[in-house]
Design a protein around this motif. Sequence first.
Motif, PDB file in Angstrom:
ATOM      1  N   LEU A 155       0.835  -1.195   0.000  1.00  4.97           N
ATOM      2  CA  LEU A 155       0.000   0.000   0.000  1.00  4.97           C
ATOM      3  C   LEU A 155       0.868   1.243   0.000  1.00  4.97           C
ATOM      4  N   ARG A 156       0.632   2.116  -0.979  1.00  2.00           N
ATOM      5  CA  ARG A 156       1.361   3.376  -1.086  1.00  2.00           C
ATOM      6  C   ARG A 156       0.447   4.554  -0.749  1.00  2.00           C
ATOM      7  N   ALA A 157       1.078   5.583  -0.180  1.00  2.00           N
ATOM      8  CA  ALA A 157       0.400   6.850   0.083  1.00  2.00           C
ATOM      9  C   ALA A 157       1.336   7.974  -0.337  1.00  2.00           C
ATOM     10  N   PRO A 158       0.791   9.124  -0.721  1.00  2.00           N
ATOM     11  CA  PRO A 158       1.654  10.240  -1.136  1.00  2.00           C
ATOM     12  C   PRO A 158       2.442  10.815   0.036  1.00  2.00           C
ATOM     13  N   ARG A 159       3.687  11.208  -0.250  1.00  2.00           N
ATOM     14  CA  ARG A 159       4.536  11.864   0.738  1.00  2.00           C
ATOM     15  C   ARG A 159       4.536  13.356   0.445  1.00  2.00           C
ATOM     16  N   GLN A 160       4.497  14.153   1.480  1.00  2.00           N
ATOM     17  CA  GLN A 160       4.516  15.599   1.298  1.00  2.00           C
ATOM     18  C   GLN A 160       5.756  16.012   0.534  1.00  2.00           C
ATOM     19  N   GLY A 161       5.578  16.787  -0.531  1.00  2.43           N
ATOM     20  CA  GLY A 161       6.687  17.233  -1.340  1.00  2.43           C
ATOM     21  C   GLY A 161       7.011  16.331  -2.508  1.00  2.43           C
ATOM     22  N   GLY A 162       6.332  15.170  -2.591  1.00  5.37           N
ATOM     23  CA  GLY A 162       6.548  14.256  -3.701  1.00  5.37           C
ATOM     24  C   GLY A 162       7.105  12.930  -3.241  1.00  5.37           C
ATOM     25  N   LEU A 173       3.444   1.191   3.364  1.00  5.82           N
ATOM     26  CA  LEU A 173       3.080   0.663   4.673  1.00  5.82           C
ATOM     27  C   LEU A 173       3.795  -0.663   4.908  1.00  5.82           C
ATOM     28  N   LEU A 174       4.623  -0.708   5.962  1.00  2.00           N
ATOM     29  CA  LEU A 174       5.337  -1.919   6.328  1.00  2.00           C
ATOM     30  C   LEU A 174       4.907  -2.400   7.707  1.00  2.00           C
ATOM     31  N   GLN A 175       4.983  -3.711   7.874  1.00  2.00           N
ATOM     32  CA  GLN A 175       4.652  -4.365   9.132  1.00  2.00           C
ATOM     33  C   GLN A 175       5.924  -4.962   9.736  1.00  2.00           C
ATOM     34  N   HIS A 176       6.223  -4.586  10.976  1.00  2.00           N
ATOM     35  CA  HIS A 176       7.315  -5.203  11.726  1.00  2.00           C
ATOM     36  C   HIS A 176       6.739  -6.436  12.413  1.00  2.00           C
ATOM     37  N   ARG A 177       7.145  -7.599  11.956  1.00  2.00           N
ATOM     38  CA  ARG A 177       6.520  -8.836  12.397  1.00  2.00           C
ATOM     39  C   ARG A 177       6.830  -9.120  13.865  1.00  2.00           C
ATOM     40  N   ALA A 178       5.803  -9.585  14.588  1.00  2.00           N
ATOM     41  CA  ALA A 178       5.950  -9.900  16.005  1.00  2.00           C
ATOM     42  C   ALA A 178       7.033 -10.956  16.210  1.00  2.00           C
ATOM     43  N   PRO A 179       7.769 -10.881  17.317  1.00  2.00           N
ATOM     44  CA  PRO A 179       8.883 -11.810  17.533  1.00  2.00           C
ATOM     45  C   PRO A 179       8.504 -13.279  17.481  1.00  2.00           C
ATOM     46  N   TRP A 180       7.279 -13.622  17.885  1.00  2.00           N
ATOM     47  CA  TRP A 180       6.872 -15.030  17.940  1.00  2.00           C
ATOM     48  C   TRP A 180       6.502 -15.586  16.570  1.00  2.00           C
ATOM     49  N   GLU A 240      -4.077   9.308   1.275  1.00  2.00           N
ATOM     50  CA  GLU A 240      -3.281   9.934   2.325  1.00  2.00           C
ATOM     51  C   GLU A 240      -2.817   8.855   3.291  1.00  2.00           C
ATOM     52  N   THR A 241      -1.797   9.157   4.076  1.00  2.00           N
ATOM     53  CA  THR A 241      -1.354   8.190   5.076  1.00  2.00           C
ATOM     54  C   THR A 241      -2.453   8.015   6.116  1.00  2.00           C
ATOM     55  N   LEU A 242      -2.869   6.783   6.302  1.00  2.00           N
ATOM     56  CA  LEU A 242      -3.943   6.469   7.232  1.00  2.00           C
ATOM     57  C   LEU A 242      -3.391   6.069   8.584  1.00  2.00           C
ATOM     58  N   ALA A 243      -4.147   6.367   9.632  1.00  2.00           N
ATOM     59  CA  ALA A 243      -3.787   5.862  10.955  1.00  2.00           C
ATOM     60  C   ALA A 243      -3.887   4.339  10.932  1.00  2.00           C
ATOM     61  N   THR A 244      -3.007   3.674  11.665  1.00  2.00           N
ATOM     62  CA  THR A 244      -2.986   2.222  11.669  1.00  2.00           C
ATOM     63  C   THR A 244      -3.202   1.687  13.083  1.00  2.00           C
ATOM     64  N   THR A 245      -3.728   0.478  13.149  1.00  2.00           N
ATOM     65  CA  THR A 245      -3.919  -0.216  14.422  1.00  2.00           C
ATOM     66  C   THR A 245      -3.333  -1.608  14.283  1.00  2.00           C
ATOM     67  N   ALA A 246      -2.308  -1.903  15.065  1.00  2.00           N
ATOM     68  CA  ALA A 246      -1.616  -3.185  14.954  1.00  2.00           C
ATOM     69  C   ALA A 246      -2.338  -4.263  15.747  1.00  2.00           C
ATOM     70  N   ASN A 247      -2.446  -5.480  15.156  1.00  2.76           N
ATOM     71  CA  ASN A 247      -2.954  -6.613  15.926  1.00  2.76           C
ATOM     72  C   ASN A 247      -1.768  -7.372  16.510  1.00  2.76           C
ATOM     73  N   ARG A 248      -1.998  -8.538  17.081  1.00  2.00           N
ATOM     74  CA  ARG A 248      -0.953  -9.271  17.799  1.00  2.00           C
ATOM     75  C   ARG A 248       0.163  -9.776  16.872  1.00  2.00           C
ATOM     76  N   GLU A 249      -0.093  -9.782  15.555  1.00  2.00           N
ATOM     77  CA  GLU A 249       0.931 -10.254  14.625  1.00  2.00           C
ATOM     78  C   GLU A 249       1.954  -9.178  14.292  1.00  2.00           C
ATOM     79  N   SER A 250       1.700  -7.952  14.737  1.00  2.00           N
ATOM     80  CA  SER A 250       2.568  -6.826  14.388  1.00  2.00           C
ATOM     81  C   SER A 250       3.233  -6.250  15.634  1.00  2.00           C
ATOM     82  N   ALA A 251       4.552  -6.138  15.600  1.00  4.92           N
ATOM     83  CA  ALA A 251       5.252  -5.417  16.654  1.00  4.92           C
ATOM     84  C   ALA A 251       5.132  -3.919  16.430  1.00  4.92           C
ATOM     85  N   GLU A 252       4.987  -3.540  15.155  1.00  7.81           N
ATOM     86  CA  GLU A 252       4.952  -2.120  14.784  1.00  7.81           C
ATOM     87  C   GLU A 252       4.484  -2.010  13.341  1.00  7.81           C
TER      88      GLU A 252
END
Length: 223
Positions: free
Chosen positions: A28-35, A40-47, A112-124
Amino acid sequence: MRGDGDGFLESPDGTRQWGLFGAAGLLLRAPRQGGGALVLLQHRAPWSHQGGTWALPGGARDSHETSVHAAVREAQEEAGIDPEAVRVRGSRVTSTADSGWTYTTVVADVSETLATTANRESAELAWVPEEEVDARPLHPGFAVAWPGLRASAARLELDGLAEAAAIAAVLPRTIDLADRGFLWLDTHDAAAPTARIAQRENGSGAYARYEETVVLTLDQVLD
């Protein structure tokens, strides 16, 4: 949320792949200010499998789903992305196995960049500049696929175009150039090569690069 696609397929060499009907993820891509674009990347949970690496929201495809439906659903479940905000631009099968299993990366945009909510599979979860994606420790499968998914940037000049208002309304966006990869097209990035629209009598969606100019058809931009 568990579905009927949860489970493993096993290849003749004993390796296992998650997803009885294959798997899919959302780039998923979103525009960055200025071009330019943010991804959107997911930091995978340690487990999790390959925990601690960065990849895309994704998971097993259920029997009744297309790859697009599965990828968008997974992004909603793992990152809180509203499906109604997602505009799909293309897809690629980015991994296959001897078991018949496939992984499809679905390429999409949001306005636009959307707010995100991580579930248990995402550290970040993070919106990362496109050119910085491969600076992170990537999931091995995503690292292999990324060069073919990364979008080149181009800046479209709208001066003098009769369709300028219609074009501006759909930019910025990802354009799928088939075997030539993906293009991120906007009107802001002064450092990017210039794009221009060339009307072709046959209406083809041909693409060419002449020095620092990207040539597109109007259909490609407005599709």
